[in-house]
Write a protein that holds these residues in place. Sequence first.
Motif, PDB file in Angstrom:
ATOM      1  N   GLY A  37       0.820  -1.197   0.000  1.00 33.57           N
ATOM      2  CA  GLY A  37       0.000   0.000   0.000  1.00 33.57           C
ATOM      3  C   GLY A  37       0.855   1.248   0.000  1.00 33.57           C
TER       4      GLY A  37
ATOM      5  N   ALA B 110      -8.717   3.407   0.750  1.00 36.05           N
ATOM      6  CA  ALA B 110      -9.273   2.493   1.746  1.00 36.05           C
ATOM      7  C   ALA B 110      -8.144   1.664   2.348  1.00 36.05           C
ATOM      8  CB  ALA B 110     -10.302   1.566   1.114  1.00 36.05           C
TER       9      ALA B 110
ATOM     10  N   TYR C 205      -6.999  -2.042   2.576  1.00 37.08           N
ATOM     11  CA  TYR C 205      -7.232  -3.261   1.807  1.00 37.08           C
ATOM     12  C   TYR C 205      -6.804  -4.478   2.623  1.00 37.08           C
ATOM     13  CZ  TYR C 205      -8.391  -0.599  -2.350  1.00 37.08           C
ATOM     14  OH  TYR C 205      -9.013   0.236  -3.244  1.00 37.08           O
ATOM     15  N   TYR C 206      -7.693  -5.461   2.673  1.00 45.77           N
ATOM     16  CA  TYR C 206      -7.482  -6.664   3.476  1.00 45.77           C
ATOM     17  C   TYR C 206      -7.464  -7.911   2.587  1.00 45.77           C
ATOM     18  CZ  TYR C 206      -8.965  -3.672   7.360  1.00 45.77           C
ATOM     19  OH  TYR C 206      -9.084  -2.661   8.276  1.00 45.77           O
TER      20      TYR C 206
ATOM     21  N   TRP D  18      -9.678 -10.229  -1.765  1.00 50.51           N
ATOM     22  CA  TRP D  18      -9.319  -8.890  -1.281  1.00 50.51           C
ATOM     23  C   TRP D  18     -10.611  -8.149  -0.931  1.00 50.51           C
ATOM     24  CZ3 TRP D  18      -4.538  -7.318  -0.122  1.00 50.51           C
ATOM     25  CH2 TRP D  18      -3.449  -7.987  -0.709  1.00 50.51           C
TER      26      TRP D  18
ATOM     27  N   ASP E 153     -10.920   4.885  -4.516  1.00 50.55           N
ATOM     28  CA  ASP E 153     -10.283   3.623  -4.142  1.00 50.55           C
ATOM     29  C   ASP E 153      -9.527   3.725  -2.820  1.00 50.55           C
ATOM     30  OD1 ASP E 153      -9.488   3.244  -7.608  1.00 50.55           O
ATOM     31  OD2 ASP E 153     -11.077   2.208  -6.504  1.00 50.55           O
TER      32      ASP E 153
ATOM     33  N   ARG F 254     -11.935  -4.299   1.028  1.00 50.72           N
ATOM     34  CA  ARG F 254     -11.469  -2.969   1.408  1.00 50.72           C
ATOM     35  C   ARG F 254     -12.496  -2.290   2.285  1.00 50.72           C
ATOM     36  NH1 ARG F 254     -11.772   0.433  -4.340  1.00 50.72           N
ATOM     37  NH2 ARG F 254     -14.009   0.929  -4.255  1.00 50.72           N
ATOM     38  N   GLN F 255     -11.999  -1.352   3.061  1.00 52.54           N
ATOM     39  CA  GLN F 255     -12.885  -0.568   3.925  1.00 52.54           C
ATOM     40  C   GLN F 255     -12.417   0.868   3.934  1.00 52.54           C
ATOM     41  OE1 GLN F 255     -13.300  -1.988   7.965  1.00 52.54           O
ATOM     42  NE2 GLN F 255     -15.271  -0.986   8.173  1.00 52.54           N
TER      43      GLN F 255
ATOM     44  N   GLN G 267      -2.869   0.266   3.900  1.00 48.68           N
ATOM     45  CA  GLN G 267      -3.556   1.505   3.517  1.00 48.68           C
ATOM     46  C   GLN G 267      -3.199   1.900   2.088  1.00 48.68           C
ATOM     47  OE1 GLN G 267      -5.734   3.676   5.381  1.00 48.68           O
ATOM     48  NE2 GLN G 267      -5.971   4.599   3.338  1.00 48.68           N
TER      49      GLN G 267
ATOM     50  N   GLY H 143      -4.380  -5.612   7.092  1.00 54.71           N
ATOM     51  CA  GLY H 143      -4.686  -4.562   6.133  1.00 54.71           C
ATOM     52  C   GLY H 143      -3.493  -3.700   5.755  1.00 54.71           C
TER      53      GLY H 143
ATOM     54  N   ARG I 273     -16.968  -2.734   5.213  1.00 54.78           N
ATOM     55  CA  ARG I 273     -16.009  -3.499   4.439  1.00 54.78           C
ATOM     56  C   ARG I 273     -16.709  -4.104   3.223  1.00 54.78           C
ATOM     57  NH1 ARG I 273     -12.088  -7.381   7.781  1.00 54.78           N
ATOM     58  NH2 ARG I 273     -11.985  -5.407   8.903  1.00 54.78           N
TER      59      ARG I 273
END
Length: 117
Positions: free
Chosen positions: A8, A90, A92-93, A35, A88, A37-38, A112, A110, A44
Motif C-alpha cells: 500500500g 481504503a 485493503y485486506y 481482497w 479507491d 477494502r474498507q 492503507q 490490512g 467493508r
Amino acid sequence: LQLVESGGGLVQAGESLTLSCLASGSISLLDRMAWYRQAPGEERELVAEIRNSGTATYADFVKGRFTVSRDNGKRTLLLQMNGLEAEDTAVYYCATGIFGTLTPMYWGRGTQVTVSS
C-alpha cells in the motif's frame, strides 16, 4: 494461518499499485482467496476473489482496472490495481478460509491505499 499484506501507499489518481498478501502456511487447499477494502465511515466490501482454478470475480467498481492473482507455491495473493481513483482510498485486506456466504475465517491486518486527486 496468518496473512500479511504489503504494497500500500500514497499515489496520485491514474497511477498503479500492486498489493501482496503472504500467508504463513500453505494455501493450496484454500480454494477461495479474496481482497476486501474498507473506506473511512464505510462498511467493508469485497473487491475481488480468486479460486484455485484461477477463476476470478470482481466488484463492478473495479472491473477492468484491478487484476487478482495467486501463486500457491509462494503462498501469495496479489492485487494489481491500475487507473486508481480517489474513491479507491481504503484499507485493503486479504482474506481466505471462505465457505459459502460466511465471513472469511482468516484476515490480514490490512494495508492503507491512499489516492490523491
